[in-house]
Design a protein around this motif. Structure first.
Motif, short mmCIF file in Angstrom:
data_model
loop_
_atom_site.label_atom_id
_atom_site.label_comp_id
_atom_site.label_asym_id
_atom_site.label_seq_id
_atom_site.Cartn_x
_atom_site.Cartn_y
_atom_site.Cartn_z
N ALA A 147 64.93 -3.45 56.76
CA ALA A 147 65.75 -3.41 57.69
C ALA A 147 65.30 -4.89 58.96
CB ALA A 147 66.55 -1.79 58.08
N ASP A 148 65.87 -4.85 59.69
CA ASP A 148 66.03 -5.63 60.89
C ASP A 148 65.73 -5.00 62.15
OD1 ASP A 148 67.26 -9.18 60.90
OD2 ASP A 148 68.61 -7.15 59.43
N PHE A 149 66.31 -3.21 62.04
CA PHE A 149 65.90 -2.65 62.96
C PHE A 149 65.97 -1.34 62.47
CE2 PHE A 149 68.29 -5.67 65.26
CZ PHE A 149 67.39 -6.74 65.65
N ARG A 150 65.16 -0.36 63.27
CA ARG A 150 64.73 1.21 62.69
C ARG A 150 65.23 2.19 63.49
NH1 ARG A 150 62.35 -2.45 60.16
NH2 ARG A 150 61.77 -2.94 62.53
N VAL A 151 66.20 3.03 63.62
CA VAL A 151 66.69 3.63 64.68
C VAL A 151 65.80 5.31 64.43
CG1 VAL A 151 68.39 5.00 66.22
CG2 VAL A 151 68.22 2.64 65.73
N ALA A 152 64.96 6.14 65.46
CA ALA A 152 64.51 6.83 65.18
C ALA A 152 65.03 8.17 66.36
CB ALA A 152 62.96 7.07 64.91
N GLU A 153 64.62 9.46 65.27
CA GLU A 153 64.20 10.41 67.18
C GLU A 153 63.01 10.96 66.93
OE1 GLU A 153 67.06 13.68 65.66
OE2 GLU A 153 66.20 13.33 63.67
N PRO A 154 62.58 11.96 68.02
CA PRO A 154 61.56 12.50 67.61
C PRO A 154 60.61 12.95 66.48
CG PRO A 154 62.07 12.84 70.17
CD PRO A 154 62.90 12.14 69.38
N ALA A 155 61.51 14.03 65.64
CA ALA A 155 61.10 13.90 64.23
C ALA A 155 60.53 13.74 63.10
CB ALA A 155 62.44 15.96 64.36
N THR A 156 61.53 12.18 63.88
CA THR A 156 61.50 11.35 62.84
C THR A 156 59.77 11.09 61.95
OG1 THR A 156 63.21 10.23 62.84
CG2 THR A 156 61.73 8.65 61.55
N ARG A 157 59.49 10.92 61.01
CA ARG A 157 58.20 10.79 60.35
C ARG A 157 58.27 9.79 59.39
NH1 ARG A 157 57.34 13.54 63.85
NH2 ARG A 157 56.64 15.85 64.66
N PHE A 158 57.13 8.62 58.96
CA PHE A 158 57.23 7.48 58.73
C PHE A 158 55.35 7.82 57.94
CE2 PHE A 158 59.83 5.95 61.73
CZ PHE A 158 60.52 5.33 61.50
N MET A 159 55.38 7.38 56.60
CA MET A 159 54.17 7.13 56.58
C MET A 159 53.97 6.75 55.52
SD MET A 159 52.70 11.23 54.83
CE MET A 159 51.13 11.27 54.58
N ALA A 160 52.74 5.76 55.26
CA ALA A 160 52.16 4.66 54.55
C ALA A 160 51.52 5.74 53.55
CB ALA A 160 51.65 3.33 54.68
N ASN A 161 51.92 6.49 52.50
CA ASN A 161 51.39 7.33 51.80
C ASN A 161 49.97 7.21 50.77
OD1 ASN A 161 53.57 7.40 50.52
ND2 ASN A 161 53.14 9.56 49.58
N PHE A 162 49.72 5.86 50.55
CA PHE A 162 49.66 5.41 49.41
C PHE A 162 48.54 5.69 49.04
CE2 PHE A 162 52.84 2.08 50.75
CZ PHE A 162 54.50 2.13 49.80
N ALA A 163 47.54 5.03 49.88
CA ALA A 163 45.74 5.98 50.15
C ALA A 163 45.61 7.44 49.60
CB ALA A 163 45.45 5.29 50.82
N LYS A 164 46.35 8.06 49.58
CA LYS A 164 46.30 9.22 49.62
C LYS A 164 46.88 9.78 47.83
CE LYS A 164 44.58 11.27 53.28
NZ LYS A 164 45.65 11.73 54.52
N LEU A 165 48.00 8.34 47.29
CA LEU A 165 48.11 8.50 45.74
C LEU A 165 47.49 7.99 44.81
CD1 LEU A 165 51.72 8.11 47.05
CD2 LEU A 165 50.84 10.22 46.05
N GLY A 166 46.70 7.21 45.81
CA GLY A 166 45.66 6.47 44.61
C GLY A 166 45.88 5.81 44.21
N PHE A 167 46.48 5.00 44.67
CA PHE A 167 46.59 2.93 44.87
C PHE A 167 47.44 3.16 45.96
CE2 PHE A 167 51.14 5.98 43.94
CZ PHE A 167 51.99 4.80 44.37
N HIS A 168 47.96 1.55 45.22
CA HIS A 168 47.90 0.11 46.59
C HIS A 168 49.44 0.40 46.88
CE1 HIS A 168 48.41 -4.28 48.09
NE2 HIS A 168 47.48 -3.97 47.91
N GLN A 169 49.86 -0.43 48.07
CA GLN A 169 50.96 0.05 49.12
C GLN A 169 51.50 -0.77 48.23
OE1 GLN A 169 47.89 -1.03 50.59
NE2 GLN A 169 48.98 -3.45 51.52
N GLY A 170 53.21 -0.66 48.03
CA GLY A 170 53.75 -1.65 47.58
C GLY A 170 55.30 -1.85 48.67
N PHE A 171 56.37 -2.66 47.86
CA PHE A 171 57.69 -3.13 48.40
C PHE A 171 57.39 -3.72 49.44
CE2 PHE A 171 62.00 -1.86 50.24
CZ PHE A 171 62.79 -0.99 48.67
N GLY A 172 56.71 -4.47 49.51
CA GLY A 172 56.75 -5.82 50.57
C GLY A 172 56.05 -5.06 51.95
#
Length: 247
Positions: free
Chosen positions: A106-131
């Motif tokens: 998306a062009d913009f992201r709106v979050a609140e304090p309780a929102t959590r963003f996580m690139a968890n690929f390393a904990k899953l054992g494989f390379h990041q994806g989805f661009g």
């Protein structure tokens, strides 16, 4: 559609996992809206507690065949970057893995304090994806993106806003309303100018994402054949800490 703002809502609560079919429906709807002069902004949201937990490795297409499912998904996902209408994502709860990738499309992201963003690929054992190899560094810089990728740590809404991953920080429970307010600001401007300015600022983003997706998928194919990926996925499904061996 209301006041020039079209709502696209994922309705697969609670985790709102995606697959090729769901991403395809989002893409097709967005392309249709591109050709609708009444639509000036797309508001991307999700029903329930969470924005999107990415692919479901515990069921559906990804559980059956990671590679085939990812190939189909990425063919559709890359088309998100060809959409000509500005997209504002309302991110409540969590945006994890591919769900983070969807938010970053998306062009913009709106979050609140309780929102959590996580690139968890390393904990899953494989390379990041989805661009994300392109979109995350574009948003927060290479160093911060490397931090989030290699540590796989969770980033709360306040930190996300501070580092530029979130563009607006809403009051608790007001993510959708705040995202709509931002969409209204954009929709109030001249639509032809908005699309032209957006295209200029994005430049060759879509092509860079296409190249990145090819590389990401090639790396994922290698990693999905490893013991570490099997362990990472199994540990995630069992909600335990993975034990990686480098094999």
């Amino acid at each position: 559609m209301d006041d020039g703002i079209a709502l696209l809502e994922i309705q697969r609560p609670p985790a709102n996992h995606f697959d090729e079919a769901l991403i395809g429906r989002i893409v097709d709807a967005a392309f249709t809206l591109d050709d609708d002069p009444a639509c000036r902004v797309i508001l991307l949201g999700s029903e329930g507690r969470h924005f999107c937990a990415g692919a479901d490795f515990g069921g559906g297409d990804f559980a059956a065949d990671h590679v085939a499912a990812a190939e189909r998904l990425y063919r559709r996902a890359v088309q998100l970057f060809d959409v000509r209408t500005p997209i504002v994502a309302a991110v409540q709860g969590t945006a994890v893995g591919g769900g983070l990738g969807l938010a970053c499309a998306a062009d913009f992201r709106v979050a609140e304090p309780a929102t959590r963003f996580m690139a968890n690929f390393a904990k899953l054992g494989f390379h990041q994806g989805f661009g994300l190899s392109v979109t995350l560094p574009e948003l927060i810089g290479r160093q911060k993106a490397t931090d989030l990728m290699l540590t796989a740590r969770r980033v709360g809404g306040e930190e996300a806003y501070r580092i530029g991953l979130a563009d607006r920080l809403a009051e608790p429970g007001m993510v959708r309303a705040t995202a709509r307010a931002l969409a209204c600001e954009i929709a109030a401007s001249a639509p032809l100018a908005i699309r032209s300015m957006r295209a200029t600022l994005r430049g060759d983003l879509a092509e860079r994402v296409r190249r990145a997706l090819d590389h990401e998928l090639a790396e994922q194919k290698v990693h999905w054949a490893t013991r570490d990926a099997a362990e990472g996925i199994a540990a995630s499904l069992a909600r335990r800490t993975p034990v990686f061996t480098g094999s």
